[in-house]
Design an enzyme around this catalytic site. Sequence first.
Site, PDB file in Angstrom:
ATOM      1  N   SER A 133       0.808  -1.220   0.000  1.00  0.00           N
ATOM      2  CA  SER A 133       0.000   0.000   0.000  1.00  0.00           C
ATOM      3  C   SER A 133       0.843   1.273   0.000  1.00  0.00           C
ATOM      4  O   SER A 133       0.462   2.271  -0.619  1.00  0.00           O
ATOM      5  CB  SER A 133      -0.926   0.017   1.220  1.00  0.00           C
ATOM      6  OG  SER A 133      -1.737  -1.118   1.253  1.00  0.00           O
ATOM      7  N   HIS A 185       0.149   4.283   4.838  1.00  0.00           N
ATOM      8  CA  HIS A 185      -0.415   4.946   3.667  1.00  0.00           C
ATOM      9  C   HIS A 185       0.016   6.415   3.611  1.00  0.00           C
ATOM     10  O   HIS A 185       0.359   6.928   2.543  1.00  0.00           O
ATOM     11  CB  HIS A 185      -1.943   4.853   3.697  1.00  0.00           C
ATOM     12  CG  HIS A 185      -2.451   3.449   3.628  1.00  0.00           C
ATOM     13  ND1 HIS A 185      -3.754   3.116   3.902  1.00  0.00           N
ATOM     14  CD2 HIS A 185      -1.819   2.282   3.316  1.00  0.00           C
ATOM     15  CE1 HIS A 185      -3.918   1.804   3.763  1.00  0.00           C
ATOM     16  NE2 HIS A 185      -2.747   1.290   3.404  1.00  0.00           N
TER      17      HIS A 185
END
Length: 271
Positions: A133, A185
């Site tokens: 991610s 993230h």
Amino acid sequence: MGKPLFYEILEKPATSCIIGLCCAIWFYIQKKNIGYSHVGLSYETAIEGHHWRIITSALSHISVIHLVFNMSALWSLGVVEQLGHMGMGVEFYLQYTLVLVVLSGGLVLGSYHVLIQRFKLEYFRRVTAVGYSCVVFGWMTILSVKQPSSKLELFGFLSLPISFAPFESLIFTSIIVPQASFLGHLSGIIVGYAIAWGVIHGMTNYWAVSMLGWIVLVFVFSLKRSGAYDFSFLEIEPVTDPSLPSVRFLASGNGRTLQMSALPVGGSDLV
């Protein structure tokens, strides 16, 4: 009617290889019943010398939903490989993928360090990050700056404006998947902006190959040093011959006495 998959793979060779690698690693993890704690990145394992986890954590996915979400987004972001006329292209994609993997992983660890040492949040000592991610969010961010008119296609039917995709996806995943790493993230987004705005720049094939070489070197030696895998062939033999007498000086009054002693030939093992 869209292009056949074969032609899209040829247009996105690097993306296709990374997706294939992540899928193969996921299959291996499932077959060997490996848990995320064995491959993930955490503050505790990092300070113990498990620096190899920066790489394994990025390429590993534990659940099929996690894998499909990341790879679907990555496939859409593979359009970067086709934007050579905008200063990107395949080489740019490969060079800065290395940067995103290493720097986003390092930024996650740095964030954990601040939260633990400055704010005494011991919870983050054991939080384990797994998944691609960070890199996906990094490329989302780069594309949102370089080509804001693009669309991010997810699962073949969901389309998001790329200019808002990084923060939309950050909020969306935090709500839908509570265990998703918000810091991971966010780290990818920060590194992505640093690349897109030219704060991090100047990568060439030479520097990318050099960086890859150092990554492999650190990966192997940290893997060996942590005891996670035995690389017995990397042992360095001593340059001295144990069959020869050793020489040392002994203090004797105001002077020194030279003493020689022979070591037993069969008492030491060279590894």
